[in-house]
Design an enzyme around this catalytic site. Structure first.
Site: not given
Ligand SMILES: [Zn+2]
Length: 385
Positions: A74, A136, A164
């Site tokens: 997402d 998330e 990330e």
């Molecule tokens: Zn992220």
């Protein structure tokens, strides 16, 4: 140079709208079908109304255990932001891939996917698991289901790399993010008759004051955790609503607040302190109005993360990224949830958090190439550490 195949996959994912409140099934089905074409089956776990799914797949089935490559599917929205390029366009310009989710974190997923064939036929002594989650950005809700599913299925991964955006520097710690809403019910009255009322705003304000006192306490007393921009836990109130007119004692008030706790602090204790403070105010409120009181709701609880320089997965990430040392990051990730499930974890992915959530979000092709080299190195690894 990033390979055309990896870039194309990253672009394909960016072009799919997976803002957190949308369904992510188009993207999940695309990945599932891509893996199926390699003969790899995916496990999907869904949200309650089956509009969103996590995907988990194992490349190298039969090996004793595996390393997770973890990404969320997402993105945050772009409403009201001034973009000079289409957020879903995935345009490549000046050595950068532009688009919402390019850095955070579809490029990582695209590159991981582009290496699926290599992972599948790798001689590494470990399998590679792909773990792609939903929601998330609004509280790490999807990955909690995914981790519970792995536990129920008896899958015990060796380690986890969360992709990330850290500019490919392995990160071994971040703070937690704990958000709550407090709804205060009082009793309204004409403002000339305050003794017969319970002022919801004033009661809320006392609790807000407590949150502020706690924040000052963290700043004053907490042992410092060097490496973070703010080396102590923080607390803040982000929203406050209440009242309808100057001459009406307000019946309702509501505020939202958060804690960002150090890995060495305890957010559950912080929240318990706020609740206890509010409960202690209730007897006086009840004397005027039995129905008055405080109600707390959890918005999200993302645990802090503390890995270790000595973990094999951290050494692996340092070796594959070619970075001399680890870093800490200021933002929350799914890493603490994997770590708390007993899986050694490190955060390392392409792009910078500076560009994440911003207008004209981008990831540089140089970062993508580094990520691809990292993954290729992973496929060639002969050991974990
Ligand atoms: Zn992220």
């Amino acid at each position: 140079m990033i390979s055309p195949h990896a870039l194309e996959l990253a672009q394909t994912l960016v072009r799919m709208n997976t803002v957190s409140h949308h369904s992510n099934l188009e993207l999940i089905h695309f990945i599932r079908d891509h893996l199926a074409s390699l003969g790899v089956a995916s496990r999907l776990t869904f949200n309650a109304d089956k509009t969103k799914a996590n995907l988990f797949a194992t490349l190298g089935e039969g090996k004793p255990a595996g390393v997770i490559l973890s990404g969320h599917t997402d993105t945050v929205p772009w409403d009201g932001q001034e973009w000079t390029t289409d957020p879903l366009g995935a345009v490549v310009r000046d050595g950068r891939l532009y688009g919402r989710g390019s850095a955070d974190m579809k490029a990582f997923i695209g590159v991981a996917l582009s290496q699926a064939g290599q992972f599948l036929h790798s001689d590494a002594p470990f399998a590679i698991h792909l773990a792609f989650s939903y929601e998330e950005e609004i509280g790490c809700f999807g990955v909690k289901e995914l981790i519970a599913d792995l536990r129920d299925a008896g899958v015990r991964p060796l380690a986890c790399i969360v992709g990330e955006p850290t500019s490919m520097v392995p990160a071994i710690a971040h703070k937690g993010v704990y958000r709550y809403k407090c709804c205060v019910r009082g009793k309204e009255a004409h403002s000339s008759l305050t003794p017969h009322s319970v002022n919801a705003i004033e009661m809320a304000a006392r609790v807000v004051g407590r949150v502020r006192d706690m924040a000052e306490g963290f700043e004053r007393d907490e042992p410092r955790f060097e490496g973070f921009d703010v080396p102590f836990s923080t607390a803040s109130v982000g929203q406050f609503h209440g009242g309808i007119a100057d001459n009406v004692v307000p019946r309702d008030a509501e505020f939202r607040y958060e804690f960002r706790d150090l890995p060495t602090a305890n957010a559950a204790q912080m929240q318990a302190e706020v609740v206890a403070y509010a409960r202690a105010l209730e007897p006086a409120m009840h004397r005027v109005a039995p129905q008055a009181g405080f109600r707390f709701e959890t918005i999200c609880e993302i645990p802090s993360f503390l890995g270790s320089k000595d973990d094999e997965v951290t050494r692996l990430a340092l070796r594959l990224s070619g970075e001399p040392q680890t870093t800490l990051v200021a933002f929350g990730t799914e890493a603490g949830l994997f770590k708390n499930a007993g899986i050694p974890t490190v955060v390392c992915g392409p792009g910078s958090i500076q560009q994440a959530h911003q207008p004209d979000e981008y990831v540089s092709l140089e970062q993508l190439a580094r990520c691809e080299a990292f993954m290729a190195g992973l496929a060639r690894s002969r050991s974990l550490g």
